[in-house]
Design a protein around this motif. Structure first.
Motif, PDB file in Angstrom:
ATOM      1  N   PRO A  22     -12.192  -2.045 -14.487  1.00 34.22           N
ATOM      2  CA  PRO A  22     -12.912  -3.130 -15.169  1.00 34.22           C
ATOM      3  C   PRO A  22     -13.672  -4.050 -14.222  1.00 34.22           C
ATOM      4  O   PRO A  22     -14.694  -4.637 -14.612  1.00 34.22           O
ATOM      5  N   ASP A  23     -13.208  -4.183 -12.972  1.00 30.78           N
ATOM      6  CA  ASP A  23     -13.895  -5.069 -12.025  1.00 30.78           C
ATOM      7  C   ASP A  23     -15.057  -4.393 -11.309  1.00 30.78           C
ATOM      8  O   ASP A  23     -15.686  -4.980 -10.428  1.00 30.78           O
ATOM      9  N   GLY A  24     -15.349  -3.154 -11.659  1.00 30.22           N
ATOM     10  CA  GLY A  24     -16.477  -2.452 -11.059  1.00 30.22           C
ATOM     11  C   GLY A  24     -16.105  -1.551  -9.898  1.00 30.22           C
ATOM     12  O   GLY A  24     -16.942  -0.775  -9.420  1.00 30.22           O
ATOM     13  N   SER A  25     -14.886  -1.644  -9.433  1.00 32.79           N
ATOM     14  CA  SER A  25     -14.438  -0.748  -8.364  1.00 32.79           C
ATOM     15  C   SER A  25     -14.150   0.630  -8.936  1.00 32.79           C
ATOM     16  O   SER A  25     -14.051   0.808 -10.151  1.00 32.79           O
ATOM     17  N   THR A  26     -14.038   1.606  -8.061  1.00 30.53           N
ATOM     18  CA  THR A  26     -13.802   2.974  -8.503  1.00 30.53           C
ATOM     19  C   THR A  26     -12.365   3.398  -8.218  1.00 30.53           C
ATOM     20  O   THR A  26     -11.676   2.786  -7.408  1.00 30.53           O
ATOM     21  N   TYR A  27     -11.941   4.440  -8.921  1.00 34.68           N
ATOM     22  CA  TYR A  27     -10.643   5.044  -8.615  1.00 34.68           C
ATOM     23  C   TYR A  27     -10.819   6.552  -8.570  1.00 34.68           C
ATOM     24  O   TYR A  27     -11.754   7.116  -9.142  1.00 34.68           O
ATOM     25  N   ALA A  28      -9.927   7.201  -7.848  1.00 33.26           N
ATOM     26  CA  ALA A  28      -9.908   8.659  -7.757  1.00 33.26           C
ATOM     27  C   ALA A  28      -8.463   9.104  -7.641  1.00 33.26           C
ATOM     28  O   ALA A  28      -7.708   8.567  -6.828  1.00 33.26           O
ATOM     29  N   ALA A  29      -8.089  10.073  -8.460  1.00 28.88           N
ATOM     30  CA  ALA A  29      -6.703  10.537  -8.437  1.00 28.88           C
ATOM     31  C   ALA A  29      -6.351  11.198  -7.113  1.00 28.88           C
ATOM     32  O   ALA A  29      -5.179  11.304  -6.763  1.00 28.88           O
ATOM     33  N   SER A  30      -7.365  11.633  -6.358  1.00 30.28           N
ATOM     34  CA  SER A  30      -7.116  12.254  -5.063  1.00 30.28           C
ATOM     35  C   SER A  30      -6.962  11.234  -3.940  1.00 30.28           C
ATOM     36  O   SER A  30      -6.699  11.619  -2.792  1.00 30.28           O
ATOM     37  N   ASP A  31      -7.114   9.960  -4.241  1.00 36.89           N
ATOM     38  CA  ASP A  31      -6.958   8.902  -3.238  1.00 36.89           C
ATOM     39  C   ASP A  31      -5.539   8.954  -2.665  1.00 36.89           C
ATOM     40  O   ASP A  31      -4.567   8.799  -3.410  1.00 36.89           O
ATOM     41  N   PRO A  32      -5.380   9.154  -1.364  1.00 40.84           N
ATOM     42  CA  PRO A  32      -4.040   9.251  -0.786  1.00 40.84           C
ATOM     43  C   PRO A  32      -3.169   8.028  -1.072  1.00 40.84           C
ATOM     44  O   PRO A  32      -1.946   8.161  -1.198  1.00 40.84           O
ATOM     45  N   HIS A  33      -3.799   6.863  -1.189  1.00 40.31           N
ATOM     46  CA  HIS A  33      -3.023   5.650  -1.455  1.00 40.31           C
ATOM     47  C   HIS A  33      -2.435   5.678  -2.858  1.00 40.31           C
ATOM     48  O   HIS A  33      -1.254   5.329  -3.046  1.00 40.31           O
ATOM     49  N   LEU A  34      -3.214   6.094  -3.844  1.00 38.39           N
ATOM     50  CA  LEU A  34      -2.690   6.201  -5.206  1.00 38.39           C
ATOM     51  C   LEU A  34      -1.655   7.322  -5.313  1.00 38.39           C
ATOM     52  O   LEU A  34      -0.636   7.179  -5.998  1.00 38.39           O
ATOM     53  N   LEU A  35      -1.923   8.434  -4.641  1.00 38.91           N
ATOM     54  CA  LEU A  35      -0.944   9.515  -4.614  1.00 38.91           C
ATOM     55  C   LEU A  35       0.370   9.039  -4.007  1.00 38.91           C
ATOM     56  O   LEU A  35       1.451   9.421  -4.454  1.00 38.91           O
ATOM     57  N   GLY A  36       0.247   8.182  -2.990  1.00 39.22           N
ATOM     58  CA  GLY A  36       1.447   7.643  -2.357  1.00 39.22           C
ATOM     59  C   GLY A  36       2.269   6.811  -3.325  1.00 39.22           C
ATOM     60  O   GLY A  36       3.507   6.875  -3.321  1.00 39.22           O
ATOM     61  N   TRP A  37       1.593   6.020  -4.175  1.00 45.80           N
ATOM     62  CA  TRP A  37       2.321   5.211  -5.156  1.00 45.80           C
ATOM     63  C   TRP A  37       3.060   6.100  -6.159  1.00 45.80           C
ATOM     64  O   TRP A  37       4.245   5.870  -6.443  1.00 45.80           O
ATOM     65  N   ILE A  38       2.388   7.104  -6.684  1.00 44.47           N
ATOM     66  CA  ILE A  38       3.030   8.005  -7.637  1.00 44.47           C
ATOM     67  C   ILE A  38       4.247   8.658  -6.991  1.00 44.47           C
ATOM     68  O   ILE A  38       5.323   8.764  -7.603  1.00 44.47           O
ATOM     69  N   HIS A  39       4.090   9.089  -5.756  1.00 45.91           N
ATOM     70  CA  HIS A  39       5.188   9.738  -5.044  1.00 45.91           C
ATOM     71  C   HIS A  39       6.363   8.788  -4.824  1.00 45.91           C
ATOM     72  O   HIS A  39       7.517   9.123  -5.118  1.00 45.91           O
ATOM     73  N   VAL A  40       6.081   7.603  -4.332  1.00 43.27           N
ATOM     74  CA  VAL A  40       7.138   6.632  -4.039  1.00 43.27           C
ATOM     75  C   VAL A  40       7.892   6.253  -5.320  1.00 43.27           C
ATOM     76  O   VAL A  40       9.130   6.184  -5.331  1.00 43.27           O
ATOM     77  N   ALA A  41       7.134   5.999  -6.395  1.00 41.63           N
ATOM     78  CA  ALA A  41       7.776   5.619  -7.654  1.00 41.63           C
ATOM     79  C   ALA A  41       8.650   6.749  -8.194  1.00 41.63           C
ATOM     80  O   ALA A  41       9.746   6.500  -8.723  1.00 41.63           O
ATOM     81  N   GLU A  42       8.193   7.977  -8.070  1.00 39.63           N
ATOM     82  CA  GLU A  42       8.983   9.106  -8.541  1.00 39.63           C
ATOM     83  C   GLU A  42      10.254   9.287  -7.716  1.00 39.63           C
ATOM     84  O   GLU A  42      11.359   9.381  -8.260  1.00 39.63           O
ATOM     85  N   VAL A  43      10.102   9.359  -6.411  1.00 37.15           N
ATOM     86  CA  VAL A  43      11.248   9.647  -5.551  1.00 37.15           C
ATOM     87  C   VAL A  43      12.284   8.536  -5.648  1.00 37.15           C
ATOM     88  O   VAL A  43      13.499   8.804  -5.723  1.00 37.15           O
ATOM     89  N   ASP A  44      11.843   7.289  -5.670  1.00 37.50           N
ATOM     90  CA  ASP A  44      12.777   6.176  -5.814  1.00 37.50           C
ATOM     91  C   ASP A  44      13.521   6.285  -7.144  1.00 37.50           C
ATOM     92  O   ASP A  44      14.746   6.097  -7.193  1.00 37.50           O
ATOM     93  N   SER A  45      12.819   6.637  -8.209  1.00 33.88           N
ATOM     94  CA  SER A  45      13.434   6.737  -9.533  1.00 33.88           C
ATOM     95  C   SER A  45      14.429   7.887  -9.600  1.00 33.88           C
ATOM     96  O   SER A  45      15.541   7.737 -10.119  1.00 33.88           O
ATOM     97  N   PHE A  46      14.027   9.045  -9.087  1.00 30.88           N
ATOM     98  CA  PHE A  46      14.929  10.196  -9.117  1.00 30.88           C
ATOM     99  C   PHE A  46      16.195   9.919  -8.311  1.00 30.88           C
ATOM    100  O   PHE A  46      17.303  10.277  -8.727  1.00 30.88           O
ATOM    101  N   LEU A  47      16.024   9.280  -7.158  1.00 34.68           N
ATOM    102  CA  LEU A  47      17.175   9.022  -6.289  1.00 34.68           C
ATOM    103  C   LEU A  47      18.101   7.969  -6.886  1.00 34.68           C
ATOM    104  O   LEU A  47      19.329   8.135  -6.893  1.00 34.68           O
ATOM    105  N   VAL A  48      17.527   6.880  -7.404  1.00 40.99           N
ATOM    106  CA  VAL A  48      18.344   5.827  -8.019  1.00 40.99           C
ATOM    107  C   VAL A  48      19.134   6.387  -9.200  1.00 40.99           C
ATOM    108  O   VAL A  48      20.332   6.117  -9.353  1.00 40.99           O
TER     109      VAL A  48
END
Length: 293
Positions: A125-151
């Protein structure tokens, strides 16, 4: 009678998690002879093969909504509203094949996901772009998953991991994350906690996030007889959410009930799932042993 009940329950649960083609994929994943990325009895196999993943998976979905760019990509490109079970089946299949499958099948699954990510782009909405291949966004998905599975596994798993096992689990998941495009994923439990904390300034609730949470909690495409059991799993997942995530997502904070009633029900639910799924897992292991021999 008990065996028939177990078979029916196990089949119903498996169809929800793996989809109508689940048996075919299970046979290929566990039955194809050859090398694997990981040993089946290693920490990643113990975590990803346990019934606690039902709770960990729900927690991961809820937690991942907190990143605006990641959630916008899901809202605009994913079929979670109309095909929630299909998305669940694809996700569970990816976890299964990369954890337990032949190395060629595991790499093919990674390549397919990366190809999909390359096509997922858009505007915020602010005019910036996103890409699912962005390593930073991929890192968030990974961290949230692994933390959840482990907890979830530490509280509801059949055999919780010790400190060394938890570190090894995080390191093993990092191997898959690197192949998906994550740069420098955490490799220890301490690094995982630090990575999750590092994302905190970027996290907030959005309209997309609140809609997704309502969909997961209130409108699952599950038959009415299964709704009470699903509600228990959701309550257990919410009970594992970080306290700072509760108010933004409209989730309750009931510490006493979560430590007593919810945990007891969650343990009973995962125990029942584990009991019901045992024949299918035993058959998969037997098939793998036969083909390996």
């Amino acid at each position: 009678m008990a065996t028939d009940l177990r078979t029916r329950m196990g089949g119903a649960i498996f169809r929800i998690a793996a989809g109508p083609d689940g048996p075919k994929h299970r046979d290929r994943i566990h039955g194809r002879p050859g090398p694997r990325w990981f040993e089946g009895d290693s920490p990643i196999g113990r975590v990803h093969g346990d019934a606690s993943m039902f709770i960990g998976g729900i927690r991961a979905l809820l937690l991942q909504t907190m990143h605006p760019a990641a959630m916008t990509a899901v809202a605009e490109h994913s079929g979670y509203r109309g095909d929630m079970l299909g998305r669940l089946a694809r996700t569970s299949r990816f976890l299964a094949v990369t954890t337990f499958g032949h190395v060629d099948d595991a790499q093919a699954a990674v390549d397919a996901v990366r190809a999909i990510h390359e096509r997922v782009t858009g505007w915020m909405p602010d005019g910036s772009t996103y890409a699912a291949s962005d390593p930073h966004l991929l890192g968030w998905i990974h961290v949230a998953e692994v933390d959840s599975f482990l907890v979830a596994h530490q509280l509801y798993g059949r055999q919780p991991l010790d400190r060394a096992g938890r570190d090894e689990y995080v390191a093993q998941t990092a191997e898959v994350a690197r192949r998906l495009g994550v740069v420098d994923p955490p490799t220890t439990e301490a690094e995982l906690a630090a990575a999750l904390e590092a994302y905190r300034p970027e996290l907030r609730s959005t309209d997309h996030a609140r809609e997704a949470v309502r969909h997961v909690i209130l409108h699952p495409p599950i038959a009415l007889p299964a709704r009470p059991a699903y509600a228990v799993l959701v309550a257990a997942a919410v009970g594992l959410m970080p306290r700072w995530s509760r108010r933004p997502l409209g989730l309750p904070w009931l510490p006493v009930s979560e430590r007593t009633v919810v945990r007891a029900l969650g343990s009973a639910a995962t125990g029942t799932i584990r009991w019901a799924m045992t024949p299918g897992r035993a058959a998969a292991r037997e098939l793998a042993e036969q083909r390996a021999g």
